[in-house]
Design an enzyme around this catalytic site. Structure first.
Site, mmCIF file in Angstrom:
data_model
loop_
_atom_site.group_PDB
_atom_site.id
_atom_site.type_symbol
_atom_site.label_atom_id
_atom_site.label_comp_id
_atom_site.label_asym_id
_atom_site.label_seq_id
_atom_site.Cartn_x
_atom_site.Cartn_y
_atom_site.Cartn_z
ATOM 1 C CE LYS A 105 3.581 5.945 7.055
ATOM 2 N NZ LYS A 105 2.849 6.598 8.302
ATOM 3 C CG ASN A 123 5.507 3.710 -1.821
ATOM 4 O OD1 ASN A 123 4.419 4.377 -1.959
ATOM 5 N ND2 ASN A 123 6.591 3.880 -2.551
ATOM 6 N N GLY A 129 0.830 -1.165 0.044
ATOM 7 C CA GLY A 129 -0.104 -0.074 -0.163
ATOM 8 C C GLY A 129 0.848 1.155 -0.270
ATOM 9 N NE ARG A 178 -0.117 12.564 6.879
ATOM 10 C CZ ARG A 178 -0.612 11.747 7.463
ATOM 11 N NH1 ARG A 178 -1.652 10.970 7.301
ATOM 12 N NH2 ARG A 178 0.085 11.264 8.692
ATOM 13 C CG ASP A 197 -5.057 10.906 9.683
ATOM 14 O OD1 ASP A 197 -6.194 11.018 9.287
ATOM 15 O OD2 ASP A 197 -4.179 10.380 9.150
#
Length: 668
Positions: free
Chosen positions: A320, A306, A300, A303, A423
């Protein structure tokens, strides 16, 4: 004719210059006779020979200042005009001097009395000795001393030899050559560092110590000195039954038992007690974790970068990958994950972070646990849930959010501050294998300051996850200096996640909504809405996501909708806290489990014998006397109403609309 005029002008200039010099000398003599000598007598100056008195030019702050004995402006009985005219002038009955020093070239002027009586400055003492040939100047300074008239030292210009400049040039060239040699030596050491580092490391680890027996290099066995006095030695051969224990596959077994050198024993002891660096107990070092992870594919994107799947020591991890330009975001999220006591089963487990050089760019890795089911958003796209699974998913999410919001007290080293996620959305909630959730992506999280008087450092204009922003953020009425305001905004975002999950719930007559339409406010906004569009829908029109008409008749879903409606209230103070949300769902889940357990017990209590006694039961005729199937018709109406809610029509621009918007129940 013109030639005569030119010659006449040149002669006039020369004569005028000579006349000017004569006038200055005459004026100086008159000044000495009529003004200077009477002023000195009035000042009771007796150490000067008035018959040999003359003036010299002097340099300020070197040989001409208020501390100089012969400084003309220092005589108080002279008027201001004479003091200003002779500002850089000194009087003497001895000599006028000029000195010049090379590199850089500096010239000085001053006075020297006949008896070398000067002020206390060291410069005048040196000048007096040089002018009387009492010493040699070690700095190669050139001096001129004269006493033939006023300002006589100014008539000669000193030209210095170029020797010192040439020597400075050679010095610069020597320094440049030395720097070049040092740079080349550093490059050579850098290029060959691996070979000599390996040799040096081998020497440090395996150099023989006093008391270690000599060894035969080929067989790696100790040498035994023979007793014939010749100093010869032969290898000592171990018995056959002991030779089988000699291995060459590891450093720890490369020596026969009992004869391992002392330095090898020390090294193995250190390796057993530490992680290999020799600096302490076994620990996971962040700077080395990147080299132990093997990436297996991208799963995936987020913000700031990847997300890839990796393998770390046999465990699947999520990596990440941040871009180098997003280093502040990387450090921010790492700092949040490294918060003390941030360990909870419903918060994504942090493993480590590292800076990895791929050869082309430098990547920043943040390593967390990996969940194959992915995010809650992806899970709901492919699966529907029943009411039990719904409680597991939402109750665990509320538990993780309550853990973040609450403060855990303790000592300074063992406490957790209150936090706000900022968030919350279905894409930032991971689904675990046991169908519970873990909250991740803490990049925008905010910790409550320990000092109540400290300001909250946050970006007031953050708009990440626009669809999930609370009304007070959209209309800019949120109290950004009050920390609890951020937690209230988290609860509003969580209510939309609860609504998304409830739309995919299937239980009894309630059917799930189409996965592609389970997006908050999709009926009135674009796929990627702007702030102004969300402000119009949420704040101006006060709309909320649509509700399935069958939910209000379901024994559990109606209670879930009560929690959701309270949490997305436009007034932040009227919303539940995350802890109350978790507590309410705990109560409903427990009642549901008790009801099912009671039903199972009642079913098990009806034995086969009881059924024989009761005999066959005839179904009740629920139809009225006139034969109208009222209950069947009621069920058909309910199915049609639910089908109208589920089957919405898509417009070409991505909007979802129904045939009659006025008949859709709107909340808020």
């Amino acid at each position: 004719m013109r030639i005569r005029h030119v010659v006449f002008c040149l002669l006039a200039l020369v004569y005028g210059a000579e006349t000017s010099d004569d006038d200055l000398d005459e004026r100086t003599n008159i000044f000495i006779r009529d003004k200077l000598i009477p002023a000195l007598k009035l000042a009771e100056v007796t150490k000067v020979n008035f018959t040999r008195l003359h003036l010299c030019h002097c340099s300020r702050e070197v040989g001409c200042n208020a501390r100089t004995t012969g400084w003309v402006p220092g005589i108080e009985f002279l008027n201001e005009t004479d003091r200003s005219f002779y500002e850089n002038t000194c009087y003497t009955d001895g000599s006028c001097y000029q000195s010049a020093r090379p590199s850089p070239e500096i010239s000085h002027f001053g006075c020297m009395d006949e008896k070398s009586v000067t002020d206390e400055t060291e410069f005048h003492d040196t000048a007096a000795k040089v002018c009387t040939n009492n010493t040699k100047d070690p700095h190669a300074t050139v001096w001129i001393c004269c006493d033939k008239g006023n300002f006589c030292a100014n008539e000669t210009i000193i030209h210095l030899a170029p020797g010192p400049q040439q020597s400075s040039t050679w010095l610069i060239l020597t320094i440049l050559a030395l720097l070049t040699f040092i740079v080349l030596l550093g490059i050579a050491i850098f290029l060959t560092r691996k070979s000599w580092e390996a040799k040096f490391d081998w020497y440090i680890r395996f150099k023989p110590k006093p008391g270690d027996p000599l060894r035969e290099t080929e067989n790696n066995v100790p040498m035994v000195t023979m007793g014939d006095g010749a100093g010869s030695s032969v290898p000592e051969v171990a018995p056959i039954e002991q030779q089988g224990s000699t291995m060459s596959t590891s450093a720890g077994n490369s020596f026969p038992p009992g004869i391992m050198p002392n330095n090898m024993k020390d090294m193995l002891d250190v390796l057993e007690e530490t992680s290999g660096s020799g600096m302490g107990p076994t620990t996971l070092h962040k700077l080395t974790i990147g080299g132990q992870i093997r990436l297996t594919g991208r799963v995936g994107s987020g913000r700031f970068g990847n997300v890839s799947r990796g393998d770390y020591r046999g465990e699947a991890v999520a990596v990440k990958v941040f871009n180098a330009l997003d280093e502040p975001a990387f450090h921010k999220e790492t700092e949040i994950f490294e918060t003390r006591m941030l360990r909870h089963p419903n918060v994504l487990r942090y493993i480590g972070s590292d800076r990895v050089d791929t050869g082309f760019v430098t990547e920043l890795w943040l390593v967390t646990e990996y969940h194959p089911s992915g995010s809650l958003h992806d899970f709901l796209l492919e699966n529907t849930v029943n009411i039990e699974t719904y409680y597991n998913l939402m109750r665990s999410t509320a538990s993780g959010l309550a853990f973040l919001h609450n403060q855990i007290g303790g000592s300074k080293e063992s406490n957790k501050p209150a936090m706000a996620h900022r968030d919350i959305k279905s894409k930032n909630i991971m689904v675990k294998n046991d169908l519970t959730c873990a909250i991740g992506d803490l990049g925008l999280s905010l910790s409550k300051p320990e000092d109540a008087a400290s300001d909250i450092i946050a970006n007031e204009n953050y708009k990440c996850g626009t669809r999930y922003l609370a009304p007070e953020i959209l209309n800019s009425t949120m109290q950004f200096t009050v920390f609890e305001s951020y937690q209230c905004a988290d609860v509003y975002s969580f209510s939309l996640v609860m609504w998304e999950t409830l739309c995919r719930c299937e239980d009894g007559d309630v059917l799930p909504r189409e996965a592609a339409t389970v997006i908050p406010y999709i009926e009135w906004t674009d796929r990627d809405p702007q702030d102004a569009q969300m402000f119009d829908v949420v704040c101006t029109r006060r709309l909320r996501p649509t509700e399935n008409p069958l939910w209000k008749d379901h024994p559990e879903m109606k209670h879930i909708m009560e929690i959701i409606k309270t949490c997305w209230n436009g007034n932040p103070s009227a919303r539940f806290t995350s802890y109350i949300c978790r507590k309410r769902m705990d109560e409903r889940q427990q009642l549901l489990l008790d009801k099912k357990a009671k039903a199972v017990a009642q079913t098990a209590g009806v034995t086969v014998q009881d059924r024989k006694i009761l005999g066959p039961q005839k179904p009740k005729d629920e139809s009225p006397a006139n034969g109208a199937p009222r209950i069947v018709q009621k069920e058909i109406d309910r199915e049609d109403e639910q089908e109208n809610w589920r089957e919405t029509a898509k417009t070409p621009n991505g909007h979802i609309s129904s045939n009659d918007d006025s008949s859709r129940p709107l909340l808020g």
